[in-house]
Every structure is written in structure tokens, then in C-alpha cells.
Design a protein around this motif. Sequence first.
Motif, PDB file in Angstrom:
ATOM      1  N   TRP A   1      -0.196   4.309  -4.563  1.00  0.00           N
ATOM      2  CA  TRP A   1      -0.216   5.797  -5.257  1.00  0.00           C
ATOM      3  C   TRP A   1       0.812   5.890  -6.214  1.00  0.00           C
ATOM      4  N   GLU A   2       1.887   5.518  -6.397  1.00  0.00           N
ATOM      5  CA  GLU A   2       2.920   5.565  -7.564  1.00  0.00           C
ATOM      6  C   GLU A   2       2.456   5.008  -8.873  1.00  0.00           C
TER       7      GLU A   2
ATOM      8  N   LEU B   1      -4.717   8.404  -3.290  1.00  0.00           N
ATOM      9  CA  LEU B   1      -3.864   7.308  -2.277  1.00  0.00           C
ATOM     10  C   LEU B   1      -2.733   8.098  -1.834  1.00  0.00           C
ATOM     11  N   ARG B   2      -2.090   8.686  -2.701  1.00  0.00           N
ATOM     12  CA  ARG B   2      -1.023   9.731  -2.049  1.00  0.00           C
ATOM     13  C   ARG B   2      -1.218  10.383  -0.831  1.00  0.00           C
TER      14      ARG B   2
ATOM     15  N   LEU C   1      -3.676   9.648   1.279  1.00  0.00           N
ATOM     16  CA  LEU C   1      -3.805   8.724   2.451  1.00  0.00           C
ATOM     17  C   LEU C   1      -2.501   8.408   2.847  1.00  0.00           C
ATOM     18  N   GLN C   2      -1.562   7.916   2.188  1.00  0.00           N
ATOM     19  CA  GLN C   2      -0.298   7.463   2.562  1.00  0.00           C
ATOM     20  C   GLN C   2       0.668   8.427   3.207  1.00  0.00           C
ATOM     21  N   THR C   3       0.857   9.622   2.362  1.00  0.00           N
ATOM     22  CA  THR C   3       1.832  10.495   2.851  1.00  0.00           C
ATOM     23  C   THR C   3       1.101  11.741   3.701  1.00  0.00           C
TER      24      THR C   3
ATOM     25  N   PRO D   1       0.856  -1.113   0.171  1.00  0.00           N
ATOM     26  CA  PRO D   1      -0.152   0.038   0.038  1.00  0.00           C
ATOM     27  C   PRO D   1       1.040   1.344   0.029  1.00  0.00           C
ATOM     28  N   ALA D   2       1.910   1.027   0.506  1.00  0.00           N
ATOM     29  CA  ALA D   2       3.079   2.104   0.603  1.00  0.00           C
ATOM     30  C   ALA D   2       3.254   2.909  -0.860  1.00  0.00           C
ATOM     31  N   THR D   3       3.225   2.126  -1.903  1.00  0.00           N
ATOM     32  CA  THR D   3       3.492   2.336  -3.227  1.00  0.00           C
ATOM     33  C   THR D   3       2.399   2.391  -4.083  1.00  0.00           C
TER      34      THR D   3
ATOM     35  N   SER E   1      -7.541  15.625  -3.082  1.00  0.00           N
ATOM     36  CA  SER E   1      -6.896  15.431  -1.749  1.00  0.00           C
ATOM     37  C   SER E   1      -7.232  16.796  -1.049  1.00  0.00           C
TER      38      SER E   1
END
Length: 119
Positions: A7-8, A19-20, A22-24, A3-5, A32
Motif C-alpha cells: 500500500w505504501e 490496500l492500507r 486491508l493491511q492495517t 504485502p505489508a508494504t 476504505s
Amino acid sequence: MGPATAWETAADPGLRDVLRYLQTGEALGPLSEEIDALVDTFNKDREWVNRVLTYEQETEMRCRRAREEALEQGIEQGMDRLGTLIGRLIDAGRLDDAKRVSEDAAYRDKLLSEFRLQG
């Protein structure tokens, strides 16, 4: 891919943006930024947050109370049926059966059915 990547590699720009975020926690796109503004607004509105938390807590307490009451009611009904069954067995002179139903759940169910006392 974790899940960490995720969004990439997301093809859709809106999905990638969310997704970015939510992750960052970085709001870099229109969606966002809108989500971040709403989160910020609701976090600042302590009255709203307290109402939501209070509602959730009250709902949880009501559900817990309802479960406890249902359990107590079920236990009471079961005890009443067992008492009635034992009384009928004693009246019928079936003392061995009365003793057995207090120890053997399957036999108790059979006799509850025989005496039409099942719940």
C-alpha cells in the motif's frame, strides 16, 4: 516488496487506500471508509450473518451428500457390472477368467469391454 508494504508504494490513491485498510484496518480514505462502514453494518446484522453462514453450511452439506450418493451409486453400479461379468464368464465356462477379473483391474476392464458392460 511484501504485502505489508504494498500500500505504501501503490500509485493509485484509491488502491493505496484499500490496500492500507486491508493491511492495517485503518479507514483513512473515502473508499476504505465506505468498505469499513459496510463491514461494520454486516457484522452488526447477526441475522444476515447467520443466513449467510447457514446458506454456506447447507450448501456444503448438500454437496457432501451428493458426493457420497454419487460414490455409493458408482460402487453399486461397479459391483453390478462385476457380478454380471463373473456370471457370464462362469456361464461360458471361463472360470480362470472369472478368478482373474477379481484380482486384475486392467484385465477386468478388458473383459468388461469385451462383454459390453463398461460404464
